[in-house]
Design a protein around this motif. Structure first.
Motif, PDB file in Angstrom:
ATOM      1  N   ASP A 154      51.026 -42.490 -75.741  1.00 42.90           N
ATOM      2  CA  ASP A 154      51.553 -42.954 -76.978  1.00 42.90           C
ATOM      3  C   ASP A 154      53.031 -43.369 -76.768  1.00 42.90           C
ATOM      4  O   ASP A 154      53.883 -44.165 -77.736  1.00 42.90           O
ATOM      5  CB  ASP A 154      51.286 -41.789 -78.226  1.00 42.90           C
ATOM      6  CG  ASP A 154      49.983 -41.478 -78.513  1.00 42.90           C
ATOM      7  OD1 ASP A 154      49.286 -42.696 -78.825  1.00 42.90           O
ATOM      8  OD2 ASP A 154      49.610 -40.513 -78.402  1.00 42.90           O
ATOM      9  N   ALA A 155      53.802 -42.797 -75.897  1.00 43.36           N
ATOM     10  CA  ALA A 155      55.113 -42.968 -75.396  1.00 43.36           C
ATOM     11  C   ALA A 155      55.436 -42.879 -74.186  1.00 43.36           C
ATOM     12  O   ALA A 155      54.561 -42.096 -73.375  1.00 43.36           O
ATOM     13  CB  ALA A 155      55.799 -42.134 -76.371  1.00 43.36           C
ATOM     14  N   VAL A 156      56.258 -43.375 -73.560  1.00 43.27           N
ATOM     15  CA  VAL A 156      56.798 -43.353 -72.230  1.00 43.27           C
ATOM     16  C   VAL A 156      58.285 -42.905 -72.061  1.00 43.27           C
ATOM     17  O   VAL A 156      59.095 -43.590 -72.743  1.00 43.27           O
ATOM     18  CB  VAL A 156      56.481 -44.542 -71.266  1.00 43.27           C
ATOM     19  CG1 VAL A 156      56.969 -44.349 -69.793  1.00 43.27           C
ATOM     20  CG2 VAL A 156      55.044 -44.934 -71.439  1.00 43.27           C
ATOM     21  N   VAL A 157      58.444 -41.792 -71.296  1.00 41.49           N
ATOM     22  CA  VAL A 157      59.906 -41.580 -71.111  1.00 41.49           C
ATOM     23  C   VAL A 157      60.215 -41.541 -69.482  1.00 41.49           C
ATOM     24  O   VAL A 157      59.609 -41.181 -68.599  1.00 41.49           O
ATOM     25  CB  VAL A 157      60.293 -40.119 -71.632  1.00 41.49           C
ATOM     26  CG1 VAL A 157      61.568 -39.694 -71.214  1.00 41.49           C
ATOM     27  CG2 VAL A 157      59.957 -39.880 -72.977  1.00 41.49           C
ATOM     28  N   VAL A 158      61.424 -42.361 -69.257  1.00 41.48           N
ATOM     29  CA  VAL A 158      61.852 -42.665 -67.944  1.00 41.48           C
ATOM     30  C   VAL A 158      63.621 -42.251 -67.742  1.00 41.48           C
ATOM     31  O   VAL A 158      63.953 -42.337 -68.813  1.00 41.48           O
ATOM     32  CB  VAL A 158      61.574 -43.994 -67.325  1.00 41.48           C
ATOM     33  CG1 VAL A 158      60.074 -44.140 -67.129  1.00 41.48           C
ATOM     34  CG2 VAL A 158      62.338 -44.974 -67.994  1.00 41.48           C
ATOM     35  N   GLY A 159      63.803 -41.917 -66.638  1.00 41.35           N
ATOM     36  CA  GLY A 159      65.300 -41.822 -66.483  1.00 41.35           C
ATOM     37  C   GLY A 159      65.719 -43.050 -66.145  1.00 41.35           C
ATOM     38  O   GLY A 159      65.249 -44.066 -65.888  1.00 41.35           O
ATOM     39  N   ALA A 167      59.810 -24.017 -63.849  1.00 43.83           N
ATOM     40  CA  ALA A 167      60.746 -24.171 -65.199  1.00 43.83           C
ATOM     41  C   ALA A 167      59.962 -23.778 -66.443  1.00 43.83           C
ATOM     42  O   ALA A 167      60.424 -23.172 -67.436  1.00 43.83           O
ATOM     43  CB  ALA A 167      61.327 -25.615 -65.389  1.00 43.83           C
ATOM     44  N   ALA A 168      58.615 -24.102 -66.475  1.00 45.66           N
ATOM     45  CA  ALA A 168      57.676 -23.687 -67.426  1.00 45.66           C
ATOM     46  C   ALA A 168      57.660 -22.167 -67.708  1.00 45.66           C
ATOM     47  O   ALA A 168      57.572 -21.724 -68.862  1.00 45.66           O
ATOM     48  CB  ALA A 168      56.303 -24.647 -67.537  1.00 45.66           C
ATOM     49  N   GLY A 214      59.836 -33.027 -72.432  1.00 42.19           N
ATOM     50  CA  GLY A 214      59.416 -31.836 -72.683  1.00 42.19           C
ATOM     51  C   GLY A 214      59.620 -31.321 -74.380  1.00 42.19           C
ATOM     52  O   GLY A 214      58.931 -30.713 -74.961  1.00 42.19           O
ATOM     53  N   GLY A 215      60.928 -31.630 -74.496  1.00 44.83           N
ATOM     54  CA  GLY A 215      61.319 -31.359 -76.112  1.00 44.83           C
ATOM     55  C   GLY A 215      60.796 -32.072 -76.971  1.00 44.83           C
ATOM     56  O   GLY A 215      60.257 -31.434 -77.904  1.00 44.83           O
ATOM     57  N   LEU A 216      60.393 -33.385 -76.658  1.00 42.07           N
ATOM     58  CA  LEU A 216      59.597 -34.459 -77.693  1.00 42.07           C
ATOM     59  C   LEU A 216      58.073 -33.721 -77.960  1.00 42.07           C
ATOM     60  O   LEU A 216      57.442 -33.583 -78.868  1.00 42.07           O
ATOM     61  CB  LEU A 216      59.529 -35.732 -77.002  1.00 42.07           C
ATOM     62  CG  LEU A 216      60.813 -36.576 -77.406  1.00 42.07           C
ATOM     63  CD1 LEU A 216      60.415 -37.872 -76.707  1.00 42.07           C
ATOM     64  CD2 LEU A 216      60.855 -36.501 -78.876  1.00 42.07           C
ATOM     65  N   ALA A 217      57.627 -33.324 -76.709  1.00 47.35           N
ATOM     66  CA  ALA A 217      56.302 -32.905 -76.560  1.00 47.35           C
ATOM     67  C   ALA A 217      55.936 -31.709 -77.393  1.00 47.35           C
ATOM     68  O   ALA A 217      55.244 -31.321 -78.086  1.00 47.35           O
ATOM     69  CB  ALA A 217      55.864 -32.602 -75.220  1.00 47.35           C
ATOM     70  N   SER A 233      68.327 -38.101 -62.851  1.00 53.04           N
ATOM     71  CA  SER A 233      68.130 -38.757 -64.292  1.00 53.04           C
ATOM     72  C   SER A 233      66.450 -38.816 -64.690  1.00 53.04           C
ATOM     73  O   SER A 233      66.215 -38.387 -65.759  1.00 53.04           O
ATOM     74  CB  SER A 233      68.366 -40.277 -64.042  1.00 53.04           C
ATOM     75  OG  SER A 233      67.513 -41.138 -63.849  1.00 53.04           O
ATOM     76  N   SER A 234      65.463 -38.506 -63.663  1.00 60.97           N
ATOM     77  CA  SER A 234      64.293 -38.289 -63.849  1.00 60.97           C
ATOM     78  C   SER A 234      63.882 -37.022 -64.437  1.00 60.97           C
ATOM     79  O   SER A 234      63.058 -36.739 -65.208  1.00 60.97           O
ATOM     80  CB  SER A 234      63.290 -39.024 -62.780  1.00 60.97           C
ATOM     81  OG  SER A 234      63.100 -37.804 -61.717  1.00 60.97           O
ATOM     82  N   LEU A 235      64.667 -35.961 -63.757  1.00 61.45           N
ATOM     83  CA  LEU A 235      64.482 -34.428 -64.295  1.00 61.45           C
ATOM     84  C   LEU A 235      65.157 -34.430 -65.716  1.00 61.45           C
ATOM     85  O   LEU A 235      64.510 -33.619 -66.605  1.00 61.45           O
ATOM     86  CB  LEU A 235      65.037 -33.563 -63.259  1.00 61.45           C
ATOM     87  CG  LEU A 235      64.491 -33.626 -61.920  1.00 61.45           C
ATOM     88  CD1 LEU A 235      65.214 -32.649 -60.893  1.00 61.45           C
ATOM     89  CD2 LEU A 235      63.204 -33.378 -62.106  1.00 61.45           C
ATOM     90  N   ARG A 236      66.211 -34.997 -65.969  1.00 61.83           N
ATOM     91  CA  ARG A 236      66.530 -35.050 -67.340  1.00 61.83           C
ATOM     92  C   ARG A 236      65.678 -35.806 -68.389  1.00 61.83           C
ATOM     93  O   ARG A 236      65.569 -35.161 -69.504  1.00 61.83           O
ATOM     94  CB  ARG A 236      67.966 -35.796 -67.474  1.00 61.83           C
ATOM     95  CG  ARG A 236      69.291 -35.079 -67.005  1.00 61.83           C
ATOM     96  CD  ARG A 236      70.499 -35.626 -67.397  1.00 61.83           C
ATOM     97  NE  ARG A 236      70.722 -37.136 -66.607  1.00 61.83           N
ATOM     98  CZ  ARG A 236      71.242 -37.266 -65.392  1.00 61.83           C
ATOM     99  NH1 ARG A 236      71.706 -36.452 -64.777  1.00 61.83           N
ATOM    100  NH2 ARG A 236      71.352 -38.618 -65.218  1.00 61.83           N
ATOM    101  N   ALA A 237      65.102 -36.673 -67.816  1.00 60.44           N
ATOM    102  CA  ALA A 237      63.991 -37.493 -68.622  1.00 60.44           C
ATOM    103  C   ALA A 237      62.764 -36.446 -68.782  1.00 60.44           C
ATOM    104  O   ALA A 237      62.452 -36.421 -70.046  1.00 60.44           O
ATOM    105  CB  ALA A 237      63.459 -38.761 -67.955  1.00 60.44           C
ATOM    106  N   ALA A 238      62.467 -35.868 -68.020  1.00 59.67           N
ATOM    107  CA  ALA A 238      61.403 -34.764 -68.219  1.00 59.67           C
ATOM    108  C   ALA A 238      61.712 -33.844 -69.239  1.00 59.67           C
ATOM    109  O   ALA A 238      61.069 -33.332 -69.873  1.00 59.67           O
ATOM    110  CB  ALA A 238      61.012 -34.100 -66.869  1.00 59.67           C
ATOM    111  N   ALA A 239      62.961 -33.185 -69.107  1.00 57.74           N
ATOM    112  CA  ALA A 239      63.520 -32.216 -69.822  1.00 57.74           C
ATOM    113  C   ALA A 239      63.368 -32.769 -71.428  1.00 57.74           C
ATOM    114  O   ALA A 239      62.994 -32.231 -72.289  1.00 57.74           O
ATOM    115  CB  ALA A 239      64.944 -31.777 -69.561  1.00 57.74           C
ATOM    116  N   TYR A 240      63.960 -34.198 -71.502  1.00 60.58           N
ATOM    117  CA  TYR A 240      63.883 -34.771 -72.911  1.00 60.58           C
ATOM    118  C   TYR A 240      62.632 -34.862 -73.434  1.00 60.58           C
ATOM    119  O   TYR A 240      62.118 -34.499 -74.555  1.00 60.58           O
ATOM    120  CB  TYR A 240      64.645 -36.148 -72.916  1.00 60.58           C
ATOM    121  CG  TYR A 240      64.658 -36.638 -74.125  1.00 60.58           C
ATOM    122  CD1 TYR A 240      65.827 -36.562 -74.821  1.00 60.58           C
ATOM    123  CD2 TYR A 240      63.744 -37.570 -74.447  1.00 60.58           C
ATOM    124  CE1 TYR A 240      65.853 -37.211 -76.062  1.00 60.58           C
ATOM    125  CE2 TYR A 240      63.835 -38.340 -75.587  1.00 60.58           C
ATOM    126  CZ  TYR A 240      64.988 -38.192 -76.551  1.00 60.58           C
ATOM    127  OH  TYR A 240      64.946 -38.834 -77.683  1.00 60.58           O
TER     128      TYR A 240
END
Length: 156
Positions: free
Chosen positions: A122-127, A87-88, A40-43, A31-38
């Protein structure tokens, strides 16, 4: 002419609003890796800095048994950095994201709060939590939302 200028001053400008720093918490879980992918898309879409944060536990159950906790958590951090770099590299030229990796020490909630404050998030994303016990005592995600200090996105 003044009237037209006033109209433009009140219009939303696409691409100029939004977060400049997005913090995402990673611990190696799915779930944390999915959060990182999400995140990344936002960023990428917001042209924001993606601050990838791993919170190293100060003490763990293994510490009581003499396990080298610091070495283990350092290895996890190194593995996460390697995984993110790979991944990058795979998407270079297609999916450009400015990112940094940060390690904080402590429990996940307080570590992410400290990271978000220090990095001026400005925002926090977590799994979403994958542990059943968090339904009773509250997950890191729920605690971050309740803190009410940043917009928090919880990725399943």
């Amino acid at each position: 002419m003044t009237e037209q200028h006033e109209q433009h001053a009140h219009q939303f400008e696409r691409g100029t609003d939004g977060p400049k720093v997005i913090v995402v918490g990673v611990d190696g879980s799915d779930s944390s890796l999915r959060a990182a992918a999400y995140a990344g898309g936002l960023a990428r879409r917001q042209r924001a800095l993606l601050a990838v944060v791993y919170v190293q536990p100060v003490l763990a159950a293994g510490a009581a048994l003499g396990a080298p906790v610091a070495e283990t958590t350092d290895e996890i951090a190194e593995d996460l950095v390697s995984y993110i770099r790979e991944a990058a590299e795979r998407v270079r030229g297609i999916f450009e994201v400015r990112w940094e990796f940060h390690t904080f020490r402590g429990d996940p909630y307080n570590g992410l709060v400290k990271a978000a404050d220090e990095l001026k998030a400005d925002a926090v994303v977590v799994g979403a939590s994958e542990q059943a016990g968090h339904r009773i005592i509250g997950s890191v995600a729920v605690r971050l939302v309740k803190a009410g200090r940043w917009p928090v996105t919880v990725v399943p």
